[in-house]
Design a protein around this motif. Structure first.
Motif, PDB file in Angstrom:
ATOM      1  N   CYS A 188      56.891  12.187   6.359  1.00  0.00           N
ATOM      2  CA  CYS A 188      56.272  12.594   4.953  1.00  0.00           C
ATOM      3  C   CYS A 188      55.854  14.004   4.967  1.00  0.00           C
ATOM      4  O   CYS A 188      54.686  14.281   5.272  1.00  0.00           O
ATOM      5  N   ASP A 224      55.006  19.178   1.622  1.00  0.00           N
ATOM      6  CA  ASP A 224      55.563  19.231   0.162  1.00  0.00           C
ATOM      7  C   ASP A 224      56.049  18.169  -0.394  1.00  0.00           C
ATOM      8  O   ASP A 224      56.256  18.226  -1.388  1.00  0.00           O
ATOM      9  N   GLN A 225      56.067  17.040   0.301  1.00  0.00           N
ATOM     10  CA  GLN A 225      56.577  15.885  -0.320  1.00  0.00           C
ATOM     11  C   GLN A 225      55.621  14.856  -0.734  1.00  0.00           C
ATOM     12  O   GLN A 225      55.905  13.668  -1.327  1.00  0.00           O
ATOM     13  N   LYS A 240      54.988  14.091  -4.360  1.00  0.00           N
ATOM     14  CA  LYS A 240      56.045  13.396  -4.981  1.00  0.00           C
ATOM     15  C   LYS A 240      56.126  11.992  -4.733  1.00  0.00           C
ATOM     16  O   LYS A 240      56.475  11.276  -5.496  1.00  0.00           O
ATOM     17  N   GLY A 265      53.298  10.343  -6.374  1.00  0.00           N
ATOM     18  CA  GLY A 265      53.505  10.373  -7.929  1.00  0.00           C
ATOM     19  C   GLY A 265      54.401   9.560  -8.186  1.00  0.00           C
ATOM     20  O   GLY A 265      54.579   8.884  -9.694  1.00  0.00           O
ATOM     21  N   SER A 266      55.599   9.286  -7.657  1.00  0.00           N
ATOM     22  CA  SER A 266      56.662   8.437  -7.922  1.00  0.00           C
ATOM     23  C   SER A 266      56.299   7.185  -8.000  1.00  0.00           C
ATOM     24  O   SER A 266      56.628   6.137  -8.785  1.00  0.00           O
ATOM     25  N   HIS A 307      53.982   6.517 -11.250  1.00  0.00           N
ATOM     26  CA  HIS A 307      54.702   6.901 -12.567  1.00  0.00           C
ATOM     27  C   HIS A 307      55.264   5.217 -12.681  1.00  0.00           C
ATOM     28  O   HIS A 307      55.798   4.961 -13.995  1.00  0.00           O
ATOM     29  N   CYS A 332      62.373   4.057  -8.441  1.00  0.00           N
ATOM     30  CA  CYS A 332      61.898   5.494  -7.574  1.00  0.00           C
ATOM     31  C   CYS A 332      63.044   6.404  -7.080  1.00  0.00           C
ATOM     32  O   CYS A 332      63.190   7.392  -7.150  1.00  0.00           O
ATOM     33  N   MET A 341      63.252   8.933  -9.834  1.00  0.00           N
ATOM     34  CA  MET A 341      62.143  10.005  -9.449  1.00  0.00           C
ATOM     35  C   MET A 341      63.045  10.614  -7.925  1.00  0.00           C
ATOM     36  O   MET A 341      62.417  11.746  -7.705  1.00  0.00           O
ATOM     37  N   GLU A 380      63.450   9.914  -5.155  1.00  0.00           N
ATOM     38  CA  GLU A 380      62.412   9.509  -4.063  1.00  0.00           C
ATOM     39  C   GLU A 380      63.078   8.492  -3.035  1.00  0.00           C
ATOM     40  O   GLU A 380      63.839   7.505  -3.440  1.00  0.00           O
ATOM     41  N   PHE A 391      47.180  11.699  -6.036  1.00  0.00           N
ATOM     42  CA  PHE A 391      48.639  12.803  -5.975  1.00  0.00           C
ATOM     43  C   PHE A 391      48.091  13.954  -6.714  1.00  0.00           C
ATOM     44  O   PHE A 391      48.657  15.219  -6.540  1.00  0.00           O
ATOM     45  N   GLN A 403      48.433  17.790  -5.233  1.00  0.00           N
ATOM     46  CA  GLN A 403      49.318  18.718  -5.750  1.00  0.00           C
ATOM     47  C   GLN A 403      48.686  19.994  -6.038  1.00  0.00           C
ATOM     48  O   GLN A 403      49.061  20.893  -6.014  1.00  0.00           O
TER      49      GLN A 403
END
Length: 380
Positions: free
Chosen positions: A124, A127-128, A131, A134-135, A138, A163, A167, A169, A219, A223
């Motif tokens: 992980c 920068d991920q 995401k 968040g995935s 949501h 996802c 997304m 992901e 998240f 971010q």
């Protein structure tokens, strides 16, 4: 100013460390990199006449990268105050040119950093993180069943598909992210037999999210600070700050917040907690350290004492975010989320010499704190 020598492989400073000095390399070399668990992500190779820590010119308080000596390296250590005196005394035109070059260098470093992180093979990468979580949020928020009070229930197979398809992901990364939530008791798995294999072992059928709000807070918190220039040091977990924050929450967990959600704890009571439970004497530098991590509280004089006031829900959210960050670091080190890992209790200070600014333990002969760079004054 003084000359220092670093052996090959010795860390000169780490990303997130406070900039207390600028280093001019006189001989040898340094690898400007990002330290991620047990591996380094290389950015630049620096040699003689190159400078480390020049970001202070732009007002950045912490190092955005780490520096490791690639050979026996001799550097001239220039205290920040000394550098600022010389900089302020320079002609205005020269100051403008220096600042422009430093800003251009900062942008170049950020570009290289982003490029290297894109190629990062960690489970992980930094920068991920937003995401991935968040995935999860949501998907659960949009597809979850809220028929049970206090829970959002999502079908596991559907969640992985959604996802991935919507997304973008990775199902594997998403599963490990949910494992962290289960490990921290923010979610739990509902196990059962697969319809396709009723005689087989139990498998995950559904996920029960117990507090989606904290997942969203995490998240969003991540971010915001990750993509905000110069503030990513807030995402580096500071064990002492975490212990202090946990102490504040523990001391106020039975308090009833006012209509603004604010609770208070007596300064003397918190100081006693720090002394007995963590092992250091509380002072203003510790509050400054918390503020550098985005943790602010109000100090109000009440009678003969001082009351520390803060929003309980906000502090609880920050504490939970720090716990999740620690788990993500472990995930990247091990390659998976260890669900069977026993929670380690924070170690109390040994009672030996410690830094008056950050309470880090020191060697008896230390002149500077290895954690915060504070100058240690010899006892009279």
């Amino acid at each position: 100013m003084s000359v220092k020598t670093f052996k090959k492989g010795e860390v000169i400073f780490k990303d997130g460390d406070k900039i207390t000095s600028v280093f001019l390399i006189q001989s040898g070399g340094a690898n400007q990199c990002l330290i991620r668990g047990k591996k380094n992500i290389d950015l630049f190779q620096l040699g003689a006449s190159h400078i480390l820590g020049d970001q202070i010119i732009l007002g950045q308080a912490t190092h955005p990268t780490s520096a490791i000596a690639t050979a026996e390296t001799k550097v001239l250590e220039i205290p920040v105050d000394t550098l600022k005196q010389h900089y302020e005394a320079a002609p205005q035109m020269l100051k403008v040119i220096i600042k422009s070059l430093a800003d251009r260098l900062r942008l170049a470093v950020n570009d290289v950093r982003s490029s290297r992180l894109e190629k990062d093979s960690s489970p992980c990468p930094e920068d991920q993180v937003a995401k991935a979580f968040g995935s999860v949020f949501h998907t659960a928020n949009h597809k979850g069943d809220r028929s049970q009070a206090g829970r959002v229930i999502v079908d596991w197979s559907m969640m992985k598909q959604y996802c991935q398809r919507v997304m973008g992901e990775s199902p594997k990364r998403m599963e490990q992210a949910v494992n962290i939530l289960v490990k921290l008791k923010l979610a739990l798995y509902e196990m059962g037999k697969s319809p396709d294999n009723p005689d087989g072992p139990d498998e995950i059928q559904k996920v029960h999210f117990l507090d989606l709000g904290l997942v969203e807070s995490f998240f969003e918190f991540y971010q915001y600070y990750y993509f905000k220039g110069g503030r990513s040091e807030i995402l580096k977990v500071d064990e002492l700050c975490q212990q202090m924050l946990n102490g504040l929450l523990k001391l106020t967990e039975t308090e009833t917040p006012d209509r603004f959600g604010v609770v208070g704890v007596d300064f003397a009571k918190f100081g006693e907690y720090c002394q007995n439970e963590i092992g250091f004497k509380l002072n203003n530098d510790h509050f400054s350290r918390l503020e550098q991590k985005g943790v602010f509280m109000k100090r109000r004089t009440v009678g003969n004492g001082v009351l520390l006031q803060f929003e309980f829900k906000e502090f609880r959210s920050i504490a939970q975010s720090w716990r999740m960050l620690r788990e993500i670091d472990k995930w990247n080190e091990k390659g998976f989320v260890d669900m069977d890992e026993k929670e380690e209790k924070p170690k109390k200070k040994s009672g030996g010499p410690s830094c008056p600014a950050c309470a880090a333990e020191l060697q008896a002969s230390a002149k500077f704190c290895h954690e915060c760079g504070h100058k240690i004054t010899a006892a009279a």
